[in-house]
Design a protein around this motif. Sequence first.
Motif, PDB file in Angstrom:
ATOM      1  N   SER A 192       4.926   5.442  -0.131  1.00 21.36           N
ATOM      2  CA  SER A 192       4.120   6.244   0.773  1.00 21.36           C
ATOM      3  C   SER A 192       3.776   5.494   2.051  1.00 21.36           C
ATOM      4  O   SER A 192       2.931   4.608   2.073  1.00 21.36           O
ATOM      5  CB  SER A 192       2.828   6.660   0.062  1.00 21.36           C
ATOM      6  OG  SER A 192       1.869   7.018   1.020  1.00 21.36           O
ATOM      7  N   ASP A 194       2.189   6.636   4.660  1.00 21.57           N
ATOM      8  CA  ASP A 194       0.827   6.942   5.121  1.00 21.57           C
ATOM      9  C   ASP A 194      -0.193   6.032   4.459  1.00 21.57           C
ATOM     10  O   ASP A 194      -1.100   5.512   5.099  1.00 21.57           O
ATOM     11  CB  ASP A 194       0.461   8.391   4.762  1.00 21.57           C
ATOM     12  CG  ASP A 194       1.229   9.353   5.643  1.00 21.57           C
ATOM     13  OD1 ASP A 194       1.868   8.876   6.595  1.00 21.57           O
ATOM     14  OD2 ASP A 194       1.190  10.566   5.362  1.00 21.57           O
ATOM     15  N   PHE A 195      -0.020   5.865   3.160  1.00 21.42           N
ATOM     16  CA  PHE A 195      -0.951   5.026   2.403  1.00 21.42           C
ATOM     17  C   PHE A 195      -0.925   3.610   2.974  1.00 21.42           C
ATOM     18  O   PHE A 195      -1.949   3.005   3.242  1.00 21.42           O
ATOM     19  CB  PHE A 195      -0.526   5.019   0.924  1.00 21.42           C
ATOM     20  CG  PHE A 195      -1.497   4.323   0.012  1.00 21.42           C
ATOM     21  CD1 PHE A 195      -2.462   5.042  -0.680  1.00 21.42           C
ATOM     22  CD2 PHE A 195      -1.435   2.958  -0.172  1.00 21.42           C
ATOM     23  CE1 PHE A 195      -3.357   4.405  -1.533  1.00 21.42           C
ATOM     24  CE2 PHE A 195      -2.325   2.310  -1.020  1.00 21.42           C
ATOM     25  CZ  PHE A 195      -3.272   3.044  -1.700  1.00 21.42           C
ATOM     26  N   GLU A 197       0.185   2.590   5.948  1.00 19.82           N
ATOM     27  CA  GLU A 197      -0.319   2.526   7.328  1.00 19.82           C
ATOM     28  C   GLU A 197      -1.844   2.481   7.341  1.00 19.82           C
ATOM     29  O   GLU A 197      -2.448   1.676   8.041  1.00 19.82           O
ATOM     30  CB  GLU A 197       0.183   3.740   8.138  1.00 19.82           C
ATOM     31  CG  GLU A 197       1.652   3.645   8.524  1.00 19.82           C
ATOM     32  CD  GLU A 197       2.020   2.307   9.144  1.00 19.82           C
ATOM     33  OE1 GLU A 197       1.344   1.895  10.093  1.00 19.82           O
ATOM     34  OE2 GLU A 197       2.968   1.660   8.661  1.00 19.82           O
ATOM     35  N   GLY A 198      -2.471   3.339   6.534  1.00 23.06           N
ATOM     36  CA  GLY A 198      -3.938   3.381   6.464  1.00 23.06           C
ATOM     37  C   GLY A 198      -4.490   2.036   6.032  1.00 23.06           C
ATOM     38  O   GLY A 198      -5.473   1.536   6.581  1.00 23.06           O
TER      39      GLY A 198
END
Length: 279
Positions: A192, A194-195, A197-198
Motif C-alpha cells: 500500500s 498510501d499507507f 506515504e502517510g
Amino acid sequence: MKYATLNNGIQMPMLGFGVYQLEDSAECISTIKLALAAGYRSIDTASIYRNEVPVGKALKESGIPRADIFLTTKVWNDAQKAGNEMAALDKSLAALDTEYVDLYLIHWPCKGHYQDSWLNMERIYKSGKARAVGVSNFHTHHLDDIKKTWSVVPAVNQFEMHPRLAQQPLIAYCKAQGIVPQSWGPLGGSKSGDFREGLLQNETLTTIAAKYNKTTAQIILRWNIELGVIAIPKSTNPTRIRENIDIFDFELTQDEVLAISALNKDERLGPDPDSYPFQ
Ligand code: NAD
C-alpha cells in the motif's frame, strides 16, 4: 553494522535485506548483488516468495563466502499443516543451493498445527540444517502455547512492526523470553503506497529526520535498532538500498524513541495472525 546475539550465541546482523515480491529472477539477482555491495550481509526470503533459486544464485555470484552471510527462509503453511517441515527445508536448501540456513522460521501460525510444527522445528535445529530456528507472526498467546512443550526457545519472532503498529507489549514479551524481535514491513510495506506515504511524511518523523540530516525511512530503521529490533527493509532502488543501511552513524535520544513509539495506532498493514485468510 550492529549485531544481535541470538539465544544460542549466534550473531545476526541488526539490519538485513528483505526480498518479498522480488519474483523476477534477473531483477532478484541484480538487486541482491547491489544490496551485498552496499554492505548488507543478511537476506530474508521464504519458500512462498518463489525466489529461493535466484537468491542462491545471487549469493554464489557475489563471491562472498557463505559463512559471511546470514540467510533466513521460512516454512509455508502447507508444509506446516502436513507436518513436513523437514522436507520443506530440504527443498529450500536445494533451491538456495546451500547446505544450511542461518535461520528457519515458521512463517505464520496455523490454527491447530503450530504447536506440533514447533517440535519439528526443534528437530530441524538438532539436525544442524538450520543454525537457529524461530517463528514469525506469533502473538504472545501463540508463544505461550508452544512454551508448554518447547525444549528449544525460538531464536527470533518476525512480525509486522512500524510506527503505526509499534508492538511494544510483544517486543517486551519476546525480550523477556530471550527471543530477538524482528520487524517486517518496517517502512510501511510494499503493497500500500498510501499507507507508506502517510507514514514517511509524519511530522514527528520529519522533525527528527531534519535534526539528523537523515530521511524519515532512516529514522524509522534506526528506531528499530534502538529498540533492539532487527529490521529487514526491502527496496529495488539502488539509492534507497544504500540509504536504508546508512543508519549506523547516529543515535536517537530516548525521548525521540518514545515519541516515535507513541505514533502507534495499532494499525495493521497485513492481516492479523489470529484471523488471516490464507491458513
Ligand atoms: P518494507 O516496509 O520494507 O517496504 C518496502 C517498500 O518501501 C519498498 O517496496 C519501497 O517501495 C519502499 N521503500 C523502501 N525503502 C525506502 C526508502 N528509503 N524511502 C522510501 N520508500 C522506501 O516492506 P516489506 O517488503 O513488506 O517488508 C520487508 C521484508 O519483510 C520483506 O521483503 C520480507 O522479507 C519480510 N516480510 C515478512 C513477512 C512475514 O509474514 N514474515 C511479511 C511481509 C514481509
